[in-house]
Enzyme design. Structure first.
Site, PDB file in Angstrom:
ATOM      1  N   ARG A  25       0.793  -0.925   0.172  1.00 41.35           N
ATOM      2  CA  ARG A  25      -0.019  -0.409  -0.100  1.00 41.35           C
ATOM      3  C   ARG A  25       0.586   1.114   0.203  1.00 41.35           C
ATOM      4  O   ARG A  25       0.777   2.203   0.709  1.00 41.35           O
ATOM      5  CB  ARG A  25      -1.050   0.101   1.136  1.00 41.35           C
ATOM      6  CG  ARG A  25      -2.031  -0.958   1.083  1.00 41.35           C
ATOM      7  CD  ARG A  25      -3.129  -0.470   0.198  1.00 41.35           C
ATOM      8  NE  ARG A  25      -4.450  -1.453   0.122  1.00 41.35           N
ATOM      9  CZ  ARG A  25      -5.329  -1.587   0.905  1.00 41.35           C
ATOM     10  NH1 ARG A  25      -6.085  -0.539   2.140  1.00 41.35           N
ATOM     11  NH2 ARG A  25      -6.521  -2.479   0.720  1.00 41.35           N
ATOM     12  N   ARG A  29      -3.309   6.775   0.754  1.00 41.36           N
ATOM     13  CA  ARG A  29      -3.953   7.898   1.191  1.00 41.36           C
ATOM     14  C   ARG A  29      -2.989   8.601   1.699  1.00 41.36           C
ATOM     15  O   ARG A  29      -3.843  10.030   2.311  1.00 41.36           O
ATOM     16  CB  ARG A  29      -5.290   7.917   2.048  1.00 41.36           C
ATOM     17  CG  ARG A  29      -6.969   7.441   1.154  1.00 41.36           C
ATOM     18  CD  ARG A  29      -7.167   8.517   0.552  1.00 41.36           C
ATOM     19  NE  ARG A  29      -8.732   8.625   0.279  1.00 41.36           N
ATOM     20  CZ  ARG A  29      -9.563   7.773   1.044  1.00 41.36           C
ATOM     21  NH1 ARG A  29      -9.626   8.153   2.444  1.00 41.36           N
ATOM     22  NH2 ARG A  29     -11.144   7.767   0.453  1.00 41.36           N
ATOM     23  N   ARG A  38      -7.645  11.990  -5.791  1.00 40.73           N
ATOM     24  CA  ARG A  38      -8.929  11.180  -4.980  1.00 40.73           C
ATOM     25  C   ARG A  38     -10.035  12.617  -5.390  1.00 40.73           C
ATOM     26  O   ARG A  38     -11.405  12.195  -5.056  1.00 40.73           O
ATOM     27  CB  ARG A  38      -8.809  10.293  -3.743  1.00 40.73           C
ATOM     28  CG  ARG A  38      -8.054   9.249  -3.970  1.00 40.73           C
ATOM     29  CD  ARG A  38      -9.216   7.981  -4.654  1.00 40.73           C
ATOM     30  NE  ARG A  38      -9.947   7.550  -3.578  1.00 40.73           N
ATOM     31  CZ  ARG A  38     -10.937   7.386  -3.006  1.00 40.73           C
ATOM     32  NH1 ARG A  38     -11.881   8.094  -4.211  1.00 40.73           N
ATOM     33  NH2 ARG A  38     -11.456   7.228  -2.106  1.00 40.73           N
ATOM     34  N   ASP A  74      -6.939  -3.466  -7.228  1.00 42.88           N
ATOM     35  CA  ASP A  74      -7.248  -3.307  -6.259  1.00 42.88           C
ATOM     36  C   ASP A  74      -7.365  -5.253  -6.554  1.00 42.88           C
ATOM     37  O   ASP A  74      -7.356  -5.939  -7.299  1.00 42.88           O
ATOM     38  CB  ASP A  74      -8.456  -3.091  -6.000  1.00 42.88           C
ATOM     39  CG  ASP A  74      -8.891  -3.654  -4.591  1.00 42.88           C
ATOM     40  OD1 ASP A  74      -8.654  -2.967  -3.870  1.00 42.88           O
ATOM     41  OD2 ASP A  74      -9.568  -4.555  -4.116  1.00 42.88           O
ATOM     42  N   TYR A 149     -14.954 -11.537   0.615  1.00 44.14           N
ATOM     43  CA  TYR A 149     -15.653 -10.836  -0.082  1.00 44.14           C
ATOM     44  C   TYR A 149     -16.253 -10.666  -0.636  1.00 44.14           C
ATOM     45  O   TYR A 149     -18.081 -10.223  -0.702  1.00 44.14           O
ATOM     46  CB  TYR A 149     -14.789 -10.033  -0.719  1.00 44.14           C
ATOM     47  CG  TYR A 149     -13.092  -8.990   0.065  1.00 44.14           C
ATOM     48  CD1 TYR A 149     -13.615  -7.994   0.743  1.00 44.14           C
ATOM     49  CD2 TYR A 149     -12.724  -8.798  -0.359  1.00 44.14           C
ATOM     50  CE1 TYR A 149     -13.012  -7.340   1.818  1.00 44.14           C
ATOM     51  CE2 TYR A 149     -11.192  -8.540   0.915  1.00 44.14           C
ATOM     52  CZ  TYR A 149     -11.685  -7.583   1.677  1.00 44.14           C
ATOM     53  OH  TYR A 149     -10.935  -6.940   2.421  1.00 44.14           O
TER      54      TYR A 149
END
Ligand code: 1CP
Length: 347
Positions: A25, A29, A38, A74, A149
């Protein structure tokens, strides 16, 4: 960086100048550049645009000086090629429109259509070109983690519905993992064909399984996946969280690099798994949030233990938290490179 990549050399156990470093990662962010993008695009819009994907992937290499890039995508992205509808929701994560719970739903999953996610492979090629000498890691989610998921419908802490299917409807669960494994193989092969120099399989939530359940329900799929990628001749990385009890089994899958989380002592893992496997990890990501002092202390301990081991790559035990100050990561890259040279004599 001059000459051959120290990351790729470490993946092959060949001599190199210092400990290579990258961060799971490393695009996200915590970066000002990512937050700015974003405001204009959703995460999935970024991941579906080859050019934006390239720019986001390259940014931490430029900002931090890491030794490898990981494709900005992703684990959910290739599910579009199985006609599975999902979204990535802010502050939640992946959400699946219709959770997969029945034999009928599994039977209805069509064959994987890589052409439906061609933007990933186009983005891979563009990124490889932009990176030059810095290698690109392509990736996919592992079948269990993807299934968690799909079955739960969203992030879960207990994986209750997933385990229920695994125990109560083993044939359905196995059929689901089988379809996902076929997709994973094809998706990774396409990334390698587009130029990715290493491939990582994220089995983030596999630590939730017992040794027995892992061996019975998951291990055969992982062996199939890594077996089907072997001829590509690229390093194959297998990572999960909370996997102390699973590491020997994970190392038996055919993966050449094992990523371990922060709970485990790397020198002990080396002792347990032997000298052949390449190890990657394992700074507690929360140390990054605690600040430079805490991050440096943790990293120093790990690098001191592992410097001189030609089959070692520095990373975190999981992904970069969004509250991380970028300067902490930047300093760490320099520190690891400096401390990693200490082991030079023994190479
Ligand atoms: O912009 C945003 O807020 C979205 C946050 C985000 C990002 C930046 C998500 C949603 N995915 C990503 C990118 C991503 N995901 C990358 C590329 C970035 C990089 O590493 O530099 C990678 C490799 C992943 C892989 C991924 N997605 C994993 C495996 C790695 C891990 O962290 O364990 C998993 C489990 C996911 C699912 C997912 N996608 C996004 C979130 C927030 C989550 C986790 C949800 C949960 O807690 O269950």
């Amino acid at each position: 960086m001059t000459g051959e990549s120290r990351f790729l050399l470490a993946c092959q156990g060949q001599a190199h100048d210092t400990v290579p470093v990258w961060f799971m990662r490393q695009a996200g962010r915590y970066q000002e550049s990512y937050r700015a993008l974003r405001t204009r695009y959703s995460m999935l819009e970024l991941a579906r645009s080859p050019r934006l994907m390239r720019d986001v992937t390259v940014s931490p290499v430029e900002e931090l000086g890491v030794d490898a890039a990981i494709l900005f995508s992703d684990i959910m992205v290739p599910l579009a090629g199985l006609d599975i509808a999902f979204d990535i929701q802010e502050n939640v994560g992946p959400v699946v429109a219709e959770p997969i719970r029945t034999a009928e739903q599994v039977a209805k999953i069509p064959a994987f259509r890589p052409d439906l996610v061609d933007y990933v492979y186009e983005g891979t090629a563009l990124t490889v070109e932009a990176l030059g000498a810095v290698p690109l890691i392509g990736f996919a989610g592992a079948p269990f983690t993807l299934a968690s998921y799909l079955v739960e419908g969203r992030p879960s802490r207990t994986y209750r519905a997933t385990k229920e299917m695994m125990w109560n409807n083993p044939a359905v669960f196995q059929a689901l993992l089988d379809r996902l494994s076929t997709m994973v193989i094809e998706h990774l092969r396409r990334q390698a064909a587009a130029g990715a120099q290493a491939l990582q399989v994220f089995d983030s939530w596999i630590g939730a399984l017992s040794q027995a359940d892992y061996a019975a329900a998951v291990l055969p799929h992982m062996k199939r996946i890594f077996g089907a990628l072997k001829d590509l001749g690229v390093p194959l990385i297998y990572f999960g969280v909370g996997t102390q009890h699973l590491l020997p089994a994970m190392a038996s899958t055919g993966a050449s690099v094992i990523g371990v989380d922060w709970r485990t002592n790397l020198a002990e893992v080396r002792g347990a798994l032997g000298s052949e496997v390449v190890l990657m990890g394992n700074l507690d990501p929360e140390r990054l949030v605690a600040g430079l002092q805490a991050a440096r202390a943790g990293a120093r301990e790990i690098v001191t233990q592992m410097a001189g081991d030609p089959r070692y790559i520095f990373n975190l035990g999981h992904g970069v938290p969004k509250e991380t100050h970028p300067q902490v990561l930047k300093e760490l890259v320099g520190d690891v490179h400096e401390w990693g040279r200490l082991g030079e004599g023994s190479r």
